[in-house]
Enzyme design. Structure first.
Site, mmCIF file in Angstrom:
data_model
loop_
_atom_site.group_PDB
_atom_site.id
_atom_site.type_symbol
_atom_site.label_atom_id
_atom_site.label_comp_id
_atom_site.label_asym_id
_atom_site.label_seq_id
_atom_site.Cartn_x
_atom_site.Cartn_y
_atom_site.Cartn_z
ATOM 1 N NE ARG A 35 -3.722 -0.389 2.123
ATOM 2 C CZ ARG A 35 -4.702 -0.660 1.261
ATOM 3 N NH1 ARG A 35 -5.096 0.251 0.403
ATOM 4 N NH2 ARG A 35 -5.282 -1.841 1.245
ATOM 5 C CB SER A 61 -8.595 -0.202 1.186
ATOM 6 O OG SER A 61 -9.004 -0.629 2.462
ATOM 7 C CG ASP A 77 -13.791 -0.367 3.351
ATOM 8 O OD1 ASP A 77 -14.501 -1.303 2.945
ATOM 9 O OD2 ASP A 77 -12.576 -0.504 3.581
ATOM 10 C CG ASP A 80 -11.561 -2.704 0.065
ATOM 11 O OD1 ASP A 80 -12.149 -2.172 1.019
ATOM 12 O OD2 ASP A 80 -10.454 -3.266 0.185
ATOM 13 C CG ASP A 135 -11.991 -4.690 3.364
ATOM 14 O OD1 ASP A 135 -12.343 -3.508 3.532
ATOM 15 O OD2 ASP A 135 -10.791 -5.037 3.303
ATOM 16 N NE ARG A 136 -10.716 -1.103 7.971
ATOM 17 C CZ ARG A 136 -9.626 -1.559 7.391
ATOM 18 N NH1 ARG A 136 -9.628 -1.798 6.094
ATOM 19 N NH2 ARG A 136 -8.521 -1.773 8.085
ATOM 20 C CD GLU A 156 -8.552 -6.035 10.601
ATOM 21 O OE1 GLU A 156 -7.442 -6.518 10.873
ATOM 22 O OE2 GLU A 156 -8.808 -5.493 9.521
#
Length: 558
Positions: free
Chosen positions: A73, A111, A268, A270, A272-273, A370
């Site tokens: 990243r 992301s 978010d 992408d 995934d959150r 997480e």
């Protein structure tokens, strides 16, 4: 004439051998200008060369990105240390990996970072993100083969290749079918009067969340029109990170109030959150932290397992996981209910890898998370997944609605049963790597060489774990159970008052993060005292261990 002469001079400069006085830099300049076929990034390097900006050239060209907690990243721009066409080509010589039995998968993803950044995630044949030693081996292979292959810059190659197959529709169908495994109240969902607003933050989540809601029997959530379509400029938010709370959820919350919707779901870019906000009776919005949502998801997934499993199912075969900087609430639930809880290093790649091991050994994994609002309900994918988490959160809210209980009220019930877990996470910006290193080295040599601190202000320290060096004072052999992670800094302090605090560097940004949590037993119900104790400890942690004024650290702005 003079203008042509200057043009010839610049042309010669850019095509002759380079003599900056630094052979490594001269080689790197030559490689970049030969290999980069993107006129925009090539021109950036050419301009720096014309202007004699050797330090800037060295910073850009004489280092390479490394795999952090979430892949490669960096900022988008010219140079081997940035994300650009050339570095993506060099690095390339996802659920879909498992479904298609692929050897590996690559995802280019913006992301939740600022619009100037981009990312590159690599998934192994397990379907989980790569961990050591694969990351180091891939970097070694990149270094051994940095010159782009013939055809690497040919945009038409994908369309003409006989290997090309676009499995998106098929994968999407299979994924949605898999979601049914974690849907427990479809009939109830179809009757609920609860309304949901969803924002995808200019990313890819809109269509998939809509489909997931249909699978669960819900009416589609109300989308935020200004944010539902992909937009690389993220034009309606300062930073497309739902973790930042109300400040970035403004459009969603106002739409929800207008539409009389009590729950806001935000994925978010992408997807995934997941962030969740709930309208309270006083008219204010409660934006749940990642740790609070995990308490709810942990309770929900275990409660659904208990109600839907066969009578002879063994609870000792059941697992939940979290990264070590996340809340210990799942540990408290596991101790009371009899299932297993495990910790991993930060980064969902470690969770995904461990889940794969557990599944191969016949174990059942219900939930993993997480604290940075990354959740995995079930095991259809081996990475955090905002789409499935969003629809599971909706089902949980709809179920609780039938009993006239809000998400916040249920969270309190969870804490009353398993013990209050009050946490605070934040960060400081630090752009000087040597300062970051000196902060952590001071902690390893606090009052004398090779001695960690015994107190933080007035707070006595019970145990210290340093995964950078592999030390753990709580273990008989003083060695950390978690793998050693020499490339990042992370020290965890367990205090005598029950608080656990971790200081660590970010794997993707110039940050020093702190995570602190007061882990109380169910008998300790004085939340005001617990919150005050946590506040004082964090102040002591910052003042004594981070010393922001002395070290020139920049406080989090949001």
């Amino acid at each position: 004439m003079a203008e042509n002469a200057e043009g010839d001079l610049n042309s010669n400069l850019l095509h002759a051998p380079y003599h900056t006085g630094d052979p490594q830099l001269d080689t790197a300049i030559g490689q970049w200008l030969r290999w980069d076929k993107n006129p925009k990034t090539k021109e950036q390097i050419e301009n720096l060369l014309r202007n004699g900006m050797n330090k800037e050239l060295r910073d850009r060209l004489c280092c390479r990105m490394t795999f952090g907690t979430a892949g490669l990243r960096s900022t988008m721009g010219a140079g081997f240390c940035y994300i650009n066409d050339l570095t993506v080509i060099q690095s390339t010589q996802p659920y879909a990996v498992q479904e298609l039995k692929a050897v590996a998968g690559v995802m280019i993803t913006a992301s939740h970072n600022r619009k100037e950044d981009n990312g590159y995630k690599v998934y192994w044949e397990t379907g989980a993100q790569i961990t050591s030693p694969h990351d180091k081996e891939i970097l070694k292979c990149i270094e051994e083969c940095v010159e782009p292959w013939n055809g690497s810059w040919n945009d038409n190659l994908v369309d003409t290749s006989p290997l090309k197959r676009d499995p998106l529709q098929d994968i999407c169908r299979r994924y949605m079918e898999d979601l049914k495994k974690i849907c427990f109240h479809r009939e109830l969902n179809s009757k609920t009067t609860l309304k949901f607003v969803h924002t995808s933050f200019h990313g890819v989540g809109h269509d998939y969340v809509q489909l997931a809601f249909q699978v669960f029997g819900f009416k589609p959530p109300i989308p935020v029109p200004e944010q539902k379509d992909p937009d690389p400029d993220f034009s309606t938010v300062k930073c497309p990170n739902p973790e930042e709370g109300e400040s970035v959820l403004e459009l969603s919350l106002r739409l929800a109030e207008k539409e009389n919707a009590r729950i806001v779901l935000a994925t978010d870019p992408d997807a995934d959150r997941l962030a969740v906000a709930e309208l309270q009776e006083n008219g204010h919005w409660k934006v749940f932290t990642g740790n609070e949502l995990a308490a709810l998801f942990g309770w929900w997934m275990f409660d659904c397992w208990k109600k839907n499993t066969s009578r002879n199912a063994d609870v000792k075969n059941v697992y939940m996981l979290a990264t070590t900087v996340s809340s210990k609430i799942l540990k408290a639930i596991a101790l009371k209910e009899g299932f297993h809880f495990e910790e991993t290093l930060p980064g969902f790649k470690w969770i995904g890898s461990r889940i794969k091991d557990l599944l191969e050994n016949g174990k059942e994994v219900l939930f993993a998370f997480e604290e940075s609002i990354g959740f995995l309900c079930g095991t259809s994918v081996l990475d955090k997944d905002g789409v499935s988490a969003a629809v599971v959160a909706a089902e949980m809210a709809a179920y609780l609605e039938t009993m006239n209980i809000t998400l916040k009220q249920q969270l309190i019930k969870v804490y009353e049963k398993y013990g209050y877990h009050i946490s605070k996470t934040s960060y400081f910006l630090c752009y000087d790597p040597s300062t970051i290193k000196s902060i952590f080295e001071r902690l390893r040599n606090f009052d004398s060489p090779k001695e960690y601190p015994k107190f933080c202000g007035t707070f006595a320290i019970l145990h210290i774990r340093d995964v950078t060096t592999g030390y753990d004072s709580s273990q008989p052999n003083k060695k950390s159970v978690l793998p050693v992670s020499k490339n990042s800094q992370m020290i965890t302090f367990t205090f005598q008052n029950g608080c656990v605090a971790t200081l660590r560097t970010s794997g993707t940004e110039p940050k020093i993060k702190y995570y602190a949590e007061m882990c109380a037993s169910p008998e300790q119900s004085d939340t005001a005292f617990l919150e005050e104790e946590l506040k004082k400890l964090i102040e002591a942690l910052i003042e004594n261990f981070l010393e922001p004024s002395k070290n020139g650290l920049i406080w989090r702005s949001v």
